[in-house]
Design a protein around this motif. Structure first.
Motif, PDB file in Angstrom:
ATOM      1  N   VAL A  53      84.018  23.209 -33.766  1.00 40.07           N
ATOM      2  CA  VAL A  53      84.348  24.103 -34.886  1.00 40.07           C
ATOM      3  C   VAL A  53      85.739  24.714 -34.751  1.00 40.07           C
ATOM      4  O   VAL A  53      86.356  25.077 -35.760  1.00 40.07           O
ATOM      5  N   GLY A  69      86.434  21.565 -37.746  1.00 40.39           N
ATOM      6  CA  GLY A  69      86.184  22.865 -38.362  1.00 40.39           C
ATOM      7  C   GLY A  69      87.222  23.212 -39.413  1.00 40.39           C
ATOM      8  O   GLY A  69      86.894  23.723 -40.493  1.00 40.39           O
ATOM      9  N   TYR A  81      83.950  30.564 -37.616  1.00 38.28           N
ATOM     10  CA  TYR A  81      82.592  30.073 -37.385  1.00 38.28           C
ATOM     11  C   TYR A  81      81.916  30.974 -36.351  1.00 38.28           C
ATOM     12  O   TYR A  81      82.488  31.228 -35.282  1.00 38.28           O
ATOM     13  N   ALA A 112      79.356  30.407 -41.183  1.00 38.35           N
ATOM     14  CA  ALA A 112      80.773  30.366 -41.555  1.00 38.35           C
ATOM     15  C   ALA A 112      81.097  31.697 -42.221  1.00 38.35           C
ATOM     16  O   ALA A 112      80.480  32.053 -43.229  1.00 38.35           O
TER      17      ALA A 112
END
Length: 334
Positions: free
Chosen positions: A120, A125, A142, A236
């Motif tokens: 991420v 990401g 994240y 998120a």
């Protein structure tokens, strides 16, 4: 006399205008879990840091535990500007048409927290966040919640134990496929409705992290928990794109710094929060906790492999390969 009155009026107007100019920017941060979870604590930490770093020019209002919006409502509220910030599970972007985020729903994709963090925080990401921009959403960070475990009203030790069970899931086609691969019946349901559904037998079980289970008191209405670590709950942190772009540059910089620090904090506390929740669930003596043996976990993982091929076109072969490469590199460094 008239001039004096005009002067006084002008001063009063100036004072009012000055006061209005100093009114803080309100940032409403809505989420669906309690304050006493990794996400909830991360939101509180962000509020503290944001208000301190902007010297009060921004006021963060937190609305936890679905106080404002449920799962299916919150993203629409963000797009409309009714709230400015959310931290939804990445599974929730599917209904918006951004289904690549569902790659995080593939079972047994991530062997540990470290490999997930590398994914991420890397190109994967970043590229996924770019897909939200046309939807009026900007991705900031994240947040990791933990690994998912199953609970049910009967023991889940073998694949055959899932047969015919109604299992609550988030809105995700991959999660639907996962539960069907286990032999159970997927039931999409808002997080705020799960406790009552379990209590009333509308669903037989669910999958989530221990911290989410304990803070929602699911252990009070589920007799068995299987420590399967079959998936992850990843959030998120996102903002309304128009709101974010309209902020003064120095304010946006301070909020970005606050988000970076609170993100680090969430990743640091997630494992401990879940370990503590497991201990509390055991102490409550309402739920029998079963740790899935490695040999049986391998059987479950093998049963899930067809999902990777089935949903390759949805999440993108390139995305899948990039994640698998990053996970392999992470494992090699151990």
């Amino acid at each position: 006399m008239r001039l004096t009155q005009l002067a006084v009026a002008a001063m009063a107007l100036a004072l009012v205008s000055g006061a209005q100019a100093q009114q803080p920017i309100i940032l409403k941060f809505s989420h669906v879990v309690t304050d006493d979870t990794p996400k909830g604590k991360g939101a509180i930490r962000f509020k503290e840091l944001a208000e301190a770093k902007t010297k009060g020019r921004v006021k963060v209002e937190i609305y936890p535990n679905s106080q404002l919006y449920k799962d299916r409502e919150e993203l629409e509220a963000l797009q409309l500007g009714a709230v400015q910030m959310l931290a939804p599970s990445v599974s929730k972007f599917g209904p918006l048409g951004v289904r690549k985020f569902e790659v995080f729903d593939l079972p047994y994709m991530f062997p540990d927290e470290g490999s997930l963090e590398r994914v991420v925080k890397g190109p994967v990401g970043t590229e996924l966040f770019k897909l939200l921009e046309p939807k009026g959403i900007t991705g900031l960070a994240y947040w990791f919640n933990g690994f998912k475990e199953f609970t049910a009203n009967k023991p889940l030790k073998k694949l055959d134990d899932f047969k015919g069970m109604k299992i609550r899931i988030q809105s995700s086609k991959i999660l639907e496929g996962e539960i069907k691969a286990f032999g159970a019946i997927p039931q999409v349901m808002a997080f705020s409705e799960v406790y009552t559904a379990l209590q009333q037998g509308v669903v037989d079980g669910e999958e989530n992290t221990p911290s989410n289970k304990y803070t929602q008191k699911m252990h009070e209405v589920q007799k068995y928990m299987t420590m399967s670590d079959h998936g992850v709950v990843m959030y998120a942190v996102v903002v309304n794109k128009k709101f974010w772009g309209g902020l003064p540059a120095d304010i946006r910089k301070s909020l970005s710094e606050a988000m970076a620090e609170s993100t680090q904090y969430v990743w640091e506390i997630a494992k401990k929060e879940n370990d503590d929740a497991i201990a509390k669930i055991k102490a409550a003596r309402t739920t029998e906790v079963y740790v899935l043996p490695p040999a049986e976990k391998a059987v479950w993982r093998k049963a899930m492999l067809p999902l990777y091929q089935e949903y390759e076109g949805v999440v993108g072969k390139d995305t899948l390969q990039a994640i698998e490469k990053t996970v392999a590199q992470s494992s090699a460094k151990k």
